[in-house]
Write an enzyme that holds these catalytic residues in place. Structure first.
Site, mmCIF file in Angstrom:
data_model
loop_
_atom_site.group_PDB
_atom_site.id
_atom_site.type_symbol
_atom_site.label_atom_id
_atom_site.label_comp_id
_atom_site.label_asym_id
_atom_site.label_seq_id
_atom_site.Cartn_x
_atom_site.Cartn_y
_atom_site.Cartn_z
ATOM 1 N N LYS A 1 2.640 -9.534 1.064
ATOM 2 C CA LYS A 1 2.089 -9.038 -0.205
ATOM 3 C C LYS A 1 2.868 -7.793 -0.565
ATOM 4 C CE LYS A 1 -2.247 -8.028 -2.617
ATOM 5 N NZ LYS A 1 -1.913 -6.719 -3.230
ATOM 6 N N CYS B 1 0.840 -1.198 0.000
ATOM 7 C CA CYS B 1 0.000 0.000 0.000
ATOM 8 C C CYS B 1 0.877 1.251 0.000
ATOM 9 C CB CYS B 1 -0.921 0.011 1.221
ATOM 10 S SG CYS B 1 -2.016 1.449 1.250
ATOM 11 N N GLY C 1 -8.637 -9.074 -7.365
ATOM 12 C CA GLY C 1 -9.065 -8.040 -6.442
ATOM 13 C C GLY C 1 -10.393 -7.422 -6.811
ATOM 14 N N ARG C 2 -10.349 -6.202 -7.310
ATOM 15 C CA ARG C 2 -11.569 -5.433 -7.537
ATOM 16 C C ARG C 2 -12.523 -6.056 -8.535
ATOM 17 N NH1 ARG C 2 -8.280 -2.690 -4.902
ATOM 18 N NH2 ARG C 2 -8.905 -0.864 -3.682
#
Length: 332
Positions: free
Chosen positions: A135, A96, A229-230
């Site tokens: 990750k 992130c 993911g999304r």
């Protein structure tokens, strides 16, 4: 492929999205895909409401918790808490790039400190018996050479990390928003492939840009797993064929309406406990993606689901506009 134990399909940890309601819903679509919590910081766990932050229904398993943090002792303490609560894996967020995360000295900025990451992994590995994974990105800012990435992987692996989820994009810590960092830096699957080739004894999970099972499956010839993911959040029914495709589980694939029906008892219990319907229904917006009535479904959930006292009748009424059609359609 080497004989490495890794879940072939996982749904990425997504902040504000993969909460317990979302995970319970997704588990009704796939019985086996590995699910992740949202990233939760060590400070929040140690000083906040652990039941709210870490609570989950056993139905959600297999389930990994993702931590944000950089202090080995704090991470070890949180790892013990998570293991005691029954999580199957602990994942450290090294990808992130948000300003808030950087101010806390965790996330992608830790790629510049491989020795610290190794200390964090070693501390958690010593504290728990469940797997500790990371990750990560393929680089940050100008520190994006393969040599630096290989050094990072080797250092963290030596501390006991055997599974690396690689988001195959670099991250720019300044100048790009988190959303832009998911889209603008080019995908470099070739870099992730090189990591797998150079570290064959590690499990390498590919993440980034994978939109459906058709696109993801070919990568399993080169990687130990894939992470979506999304795309899985916005169109969750793409996971419906995963159990047969990746796990050899030939149970009948449920229809979208059957998934909703199976979800209703959970919703009723949550509503009775004081949860507002909107907190749950927002994760269902994509259930009828691509089918006639899908737009009406989304509009009704958005308009009626946020009203005080809204109940399951909102879901049932909206679903009536989505008559059963070819469940394999995915294009809106």
């Amino acid at each position: 492929m080497t004989n490495i134990s890794a879940n072939p399909l996982s749904v990425a940890p997504m902040l504000d999205w993969t909460d317990r309601h979302c995970r319970y819903f997704l588990r009704l679509i796939s019985r086996h895909a590995l699910l992740y919590t949202e990233m939760v910081t060590t400070g929040a766990i140690l000083h906040g409401d652990q039941d709210r932050l870490l609570g989950f229904d056993p139905q959600e398993k297999p389930l990994a918790v993702q931590f944000g943090g950089c202090d080995p002792d704090e991470l070890a303490a949180c790892a013990r808490i998570a293991e005691a609560r029954g999580y199957d894996e602990i994942n450290l967020n090294l990808g992130c790039p948000s300003d808030r995360v950087q101010r806390g000295r965790f996330g992608a900025c830790l790629m510049a400190e491989p020795e610290l990451v190794a200390d964090c992994v070693a501390a958690m590995r010593a504290a728990v018996a469940i797997p500790v994974t990371v990750k990560t990105r393929i680089g940050i800012d100008e520190r994006d050479s393969y040599g630096e990435l290989a050094h990072f992987v080797a250092t963290v692996a030596a501390a006991g990390c055997q599974t690396f989820v690689i988001h195959a994009r670099k991250a720019w810590l300044k100048g790009l928003s988190p959303k832009e960092n998911r889209e603008i830096p080019p995908l470099r699957y070739d870099v992730a492939e090189r990591v797998k080739a150079d570290f064959p004894d590690l499990a390498v999970i590919l993440n980034g840009g994978l939109l459906d099972l058709d696109q993801a499956e070919p990568h399993l010839a080169r990687f130990d797993g894939v992470m979506i993911g999304r795309a899985a959040y916005h169109n969750p029914y793409i996971l419906a064929g995963a159990d047969a495709r990746f796990y050899g589980d030939d149970h009948p694939i449920p229809s979208r309406h059957a998934i909703l029906e199976a979800f209703l008892p959970y919703v009723e219990v949550e509503l009775a406990g004081g949860t507002r319907l909107h907190s749950i229904a927002r994760h269902l917006l994509g259930l009828f993606h691509g089918l006639p009535g899908g737009r009406i479904w989304r509009r009704q959930l958005g308009e009626r689901g946020n009203r005080p006292g809204a109940g399951i009748e909102v879901l049932l009424d909206a679903a009536r506009h989505c008559l059963p059609r070819d469940e394999s359609r995915t294009a809106d």
